[in-house]
Design an enzyme around this catalytic site. Structure first.
Site, mmCIF file in Angstrom:
data_model
loop_
_atom_site.group_PDB
_atom_site.id
_atom_site.type_symbol
_atom_site.label_atom_id
_atom_site.label_comp_id
_atom_site.label_asym_id
_atom_site.label_seq_id
_atom_site.Cartn_x
_atom_site.Cartn_y
_atom_site.Cartn_z
ATOM 1 C CG HIS A 182 12.642 -7.150 -20.579
ATOM 2 N ND1 HIS A 182 13.290 -8.469 -21.237
ATOM 3 C CD2 HIS A 182 13.746 -6.457 -20.276
ATOM 4 C CE1 HIS A 182 14.577 -8.230 -21.357
ATOM 5 N NE2 HIS A 182 14.565 -6.968 -20.811
ATOM 6 C CD GLU A 212 -6.678 1.211 -7.281
ATOM 7 O OE1 GLU A 212 -7.938 1.382 -6.889
ATOM 8 O OE2 GLU A 212 -6.118 2.157 -7.500
ATOM 9 C CG ASP A 252 -4.328 4.474 -4.255
ATOM 10 O OD1 ASP A 252 -5.133 4.206 -5.432
ATOM 11 O OD2 ASP A 252 -4.526 5.398 -3.443
ATOM 12 C CD GLN A 288 -6.488 7.870 -7.249
ATOM 13 O OE1 GLN A 288 -6.225 6.671 -6.870
ATOM 14 N NE2 GLN A 288 -5.954 8.795 -6.499
ATOM 15 C CD GLU A 348 -7.965 4.448 -9.285
ATOM 16 O OE1 GLU A 348 -8.647 3.852 -8.275
ATOM 17 O OE2 GLU A 348 -6.735 4.690 -9.319
HETATM 18 MN MN MN Z 1 -6.121 4.191 -7.198
#
Ligand code: MN
Ligand code: MN
Length: 270
Positions: free
Chosen positions: A108, A241, A247, A257, A261
């Site tokens: 799953h 990414e 993104d 971000q 990130e």
């Molecule tokens: Mn991003």
């Protein structure tokens, strides 16, 4: 009075009851659209989760879902694995038996145990469009413990935005290495990843993500010799990414971000 009420509704708030929120509230990672000509990045929206499907891989590219206690109830596991007949006409439909004998689990993306509010919510997680061929040790140990940890976070008053995805070709299940199954209709992914954003229950969620919000990103090989400890595989969202070209968290402000990130989570693991 009216203006004040409208204003209150728009402002992000923390606290209050858990709600069921938009599964894609933090963004559409690959800009998927519900257009059958986009066969490698086809958007499928269901009440229970949203995904980007790849016709020729026979799997989702990614699946996103919101998790809060509002999604959790007492519905039993339905176990009704089946083809997703909402895919565009003429597309190969992966069936309940397409992985049979391959040494890979029907893994799953959105877990059964994250959708227990009703039998129909739980049943939706058994559509084959929510599955990838996943090495059993990956699925049953590493991934299962991370899924359990997510529900632990929910039980302590948080709501989560989760995206799971995969990339590359070729994995090692309990019967050895395969690149495809079902006469080439299903690609075995090489890597399986997940990004989890943790917020205290509240509203206006995308706007509440700050540079100190906890984000857990993991990227694992689809390999039966995997370490059962998911925290071994923590990485940055930036790395995922870069590997996928997506993104993630695109509905979050660009400056937030940039900070979030680049980080690798080092928070509690159970
Ligand atoms: Mn991003
Ligand atoms: Mn919320």
């Amino acid at each position: 009075m009216t203006m004040l009420a409208a204003c209150t509704e728009q402002e992000p708030t923390a606290g209050g009851p858990a709600t069921r929120d938009d599964n894609l509230a933090l963004g559409n990672p690959s800009g998927a659209v519900a257009d059958a000509t986009q066969y490698g990045n086809y958007l499928l929206v269901k009440p229970q989760y949203t995904l980007s499907y790849h016709r020729d891989r026979g799997t989702p590219n990614w699946v996103s879902w919101h998790l809060s206690s509002a999604w959790l109830g007492s519905a039993a596991r339905q176990d009704d694995f089946r083809a997703d007949n909402t895919l565009p006409a003429g597309w190969y439909q992966v069936s309940a038996s397409s992985y049979s004998g391959s040494g890979f689990d029907r893994g799953h993306n959105c877990p059964s145990a994250d959708r227990t509010g009703s039998s129909s919510d739980n049943s939706a997680t058994f559509l084959m469009s929510n599955m990838i061929p996943q090495a059993p040790q990956n699925n049953q140990q590493t991934w299962a413990s991370l899924e359990n940890y997510c529900r632990t976070l929910v039980n302590s008053g948080n709501e989560l935005y989760i995206t799971m995805g995969q990339y590359g070709k070729g994995g090692t299940g309990s019967a050895g290495y395969y690149t495809t199954l079902s006469s080439g209709h299903v690609t075995v992914p090489k890597r399986i990843w997940k990004v989890i954003v943790v917020l205290p229950n509240g509203t206006g969620d995308a706007a509440r993500v700050t540079s100190s919000t906890r984000v857990i990103a993991v990227d694992t090989p689809n390999d039966n010799s995997l370490n059962p400890n998911w925290s071994t595989y923590r990485t940055s969202v930036d790395a995922i990414e870069q590997a996928t070209g997506y993104d993630l968290l695109s509905a979050v402000s660009g400056t937030v971000q940039n900070t979030l990130e680049a980080k690798v989570d080092n928070g509690p693991v159970q």
